[in-house]
Design a protein around this motif. Structure first.
Motif, short mmCIF file in Angstrom:
data_model
loop_
_atom_site.label_atom_id
_atom_site.label_comp_id
_atom_site.label_asym_id
_atom_site.label_seq_id
_atom_site.Cartn_x
_atom_site.Cartn_y
_atom_site.Cartn_z
N ILE A 8 0.99 -0.91 0.32
CA ILE A 8 0.14 0.22 0.10
C ILE A 8 0.85 1.32 -0.01
CG2 ILE A 8 -1.39 0.94 1.50
CD1 ILE A 8 -2.71 -1.35 2.46
N GLU A 9 0.81 2.10 -1.00
CA GLU A 9 1.33 3.38 -1.02
C GLU A 9 0.93 4.57 -0.16
OE1 GLU A 9 3.77 3.98 -3.16
OE2 GLU A 9 3.43 1.78 -3.91
N PRO A 10 2.28 4.98 0.66
CA PRO A 10 1.73 5.74 1.51
C PRO A 10 0.51 7.30 1.11
CG PRO A 10 4.09 5.18 2.10
CD PRO A 10 3.31 4.39 0.62
N ILE A 11 1.43 7.52 -0.31
CA ILE A 11 0.37 8.82 -0.51
C ILE A 11 -1.12 8.22 -0.46
CG2 ILE A 11 0.62 8.58 -2.99
CD1 ILE A 11 1.73 11.42 -2.31
N TYR A 12 -1.61 7.20 -1.03
CA TYR A 12 -2.97 6.99 -0.62
C TYR A 12 -3.55 7.36 1.07
CZ TYR A 12 -2.00 4.39 -4.49
OH TYR A 12 -2.00 3.67 -6.03
N PHE A 13 -2.36 7.39 2.15
CA PHE A 13 -3.13 7.42 3.33
C PHE A 13 -2.59 8.82 3.25
CE2 PHE A 13 -1.99 3.04 4.11
CZ PHE A 13 -2.90 3.20 5.07
N LEU A 14 -2.40 9.71 3.17
CA LEU A 14 -3.00 10.63 2.99
C LEU A 14 -3.42 12.40 1.70
CD1 LEU A 14 -0.59 13.85 3.82
CD2 LEU A 14 0.76 13.52 2.11
N ILE A 15 -3.74 11.76 0.99
CA ILE A 15 -4.77 11.55 0.71
C ILE A 15 -6.01 11.83 1.09
CG2 ILE A 15 -5.95 11.55 -2.03
CD1 ILE A 15 -3.54 10.78 -3.59
N THR A 16 -6.25 10.13 1.52
CA THR A 16 -7.88 10.15 2.17
C THR A 16 -7.69 10.99 3.86
OG1 THR A 16 -7.32 7.58 1.83
CG2 THR A 16 -9.01 8.64 3.62
N SER A 17 -6.25 11.34 4.50
CA SER A 17 -6.36 12.46 5.24
C SER A 17 -6.55 13.57 5.00
CB SER A 17 -4.87 12.23 6.12
OG SER A 17 -4.67 13.25 6.35
N ILE A 18 -6.33 14.14 4.08
CA ILE A 18 -6.13 15.12 3.43
C ILE A 18 -8.04 15.29 2.69
CG2 ILE A 18 -6.30 17.06 1.51
CD1 ILE A 18 -3.34 15.71 1.74
N SER A 19 -8.49 14.25 2.48
CA SER A 19 -10.12 14.34 2.26
C SER A 19 -10.40 14.49 2.96
CB SER A 19 -10.32 13.32 0.87
OG SER A 19 -10.01 13.11 -0.24
N PHE A 20 -10.59 13.37 3.76
CA PHE A 20 -11.28 13.59 5.52
C PHE A 20 -11.18 15.28 6.06
CE2 PHE A 20 -11.46 8.74 5.54
CZ PHE A 20 -12.63 8.68 5.35
N ILE A 21 -10.16 16.12 6.30
CA ILE A 21 -10.33 17.10 6.98
C ILE A 21 -10.91 17.26 5.90
CG2 ILE A 21 -8.92 18.95 7.04
CD1 ILE A 21 -6.61 16.80 7.92
N LEU A 22 -10.52 17.85 4.23
CA LEU A 22 -12.29 18.68 3.63
C LEU A 22 -12.93 18.42 3.96
CD1 LEU A 22 -9.72 18.93 0.74
CD2 LEU A 22 -10.20 21.01 2.71
N LEU A 23 -13.50 17.50 4.25
CA LEU A 23 -15.06 17.30 4.71
C LEU A 23 -15.51 17.83 6.09
CD1 LEU A 23 -15.61 13.08 3.07
CD2 LEU A 23 -16.52 15.37 2.82
N SER A 24 -14.76 17.37 7.22
CA SER A 24 -14.42 17.42 8.23
C SER A 24 -15.31 19.32 8.29
CB SER A 24 -14.39 17.17 9.09
OG SER A 24 -12.50 17.65 8.90
N VAL A 25 -14.22 19.89 8.07
CA VAL A 25 -14.37 21.71 7.65
C VAL A 25 -15.66 21.89 7.13
CG1 VAL A 25 -13.34 23.59 6.65
CG2 VAL A 25 -11.78 21.91 7.93
N ILE A 26 -16.40 21.75 5.66
CA ILE A 26 -17.28 21.27 5.63
C ILE A 26 -18.65 21.37 6.23
CG2 ILE A 26 -18.85 20.96 3.22
CD1 ILE A 26 -16.91 20.63 1.79
N GLN A 27 -18.15 20.30 7.07
CA GLN A 27 -20.08 18.88 7.96
C GLN A 27 -19.68 20.38 9.17
OE1 GLN A 27 -21.79 16.81 7.51
NE2 GLN A 27 -22.41 16.30 9.31
N TYR A 28 -19.07 20.93 9.05
CA TYR A 28 -18.55 21.91 10.89
C TYR A 28 -18.81 23.47 10.15
CZ TYR A 28 -16.37 24.61 15.01
OH TYR A 28 -16.92 25.66 15.87
N LYS A 29 -18.80 23.60 8.88
CA LYS A 29 -19.12 24.98 8.50
C LYS A 29 -21.18 25.02 8.46
CE LYS A 29 -15.29 27.58 6.77
NZ LYS A 29 -14.82 27.63 5.43
N LYS A 30 -21.39 23.77 8.07
CA LYS A 30 -22.41 23.48 7.66
C LYS A 30 -23.73 23.40 8.83
CE LYS A 30 -25.07 21.99 3.99
NZ LYS A 30 -25.78 20.75 2.80
#
Length: 58
Positions: A8-30
């Protein structure tokens, strides 16, 4: 293209983490600080820690 060799390439974990951060920010604002926002933030921290652990292991 990805192969099924068990690596498993480590970049997949980084991309997934960034995606969850963006989703949590959107969820928090809404909706504010809800259970789902905390869950998304927890998942982002988990995947970021997994990324760091994989990087440090190699």
């Amino acid at each position: 293209m990805a192969t099924l060799d068990g690596i498993i390439e480590p970049i997949y974990f980084l991309i997934t983490s960034i995606s969850f951060i963006l989703l949590s920010v959107i969820q928090y604002k809404k909706f504010g600080k809800t259970r789902e926002t905390k869950y998304l933030a927890g998942l982002s921290i988990f995947f970021l820690c997994s990324y760091i652990a994989i990087i440090l292991k190699n």
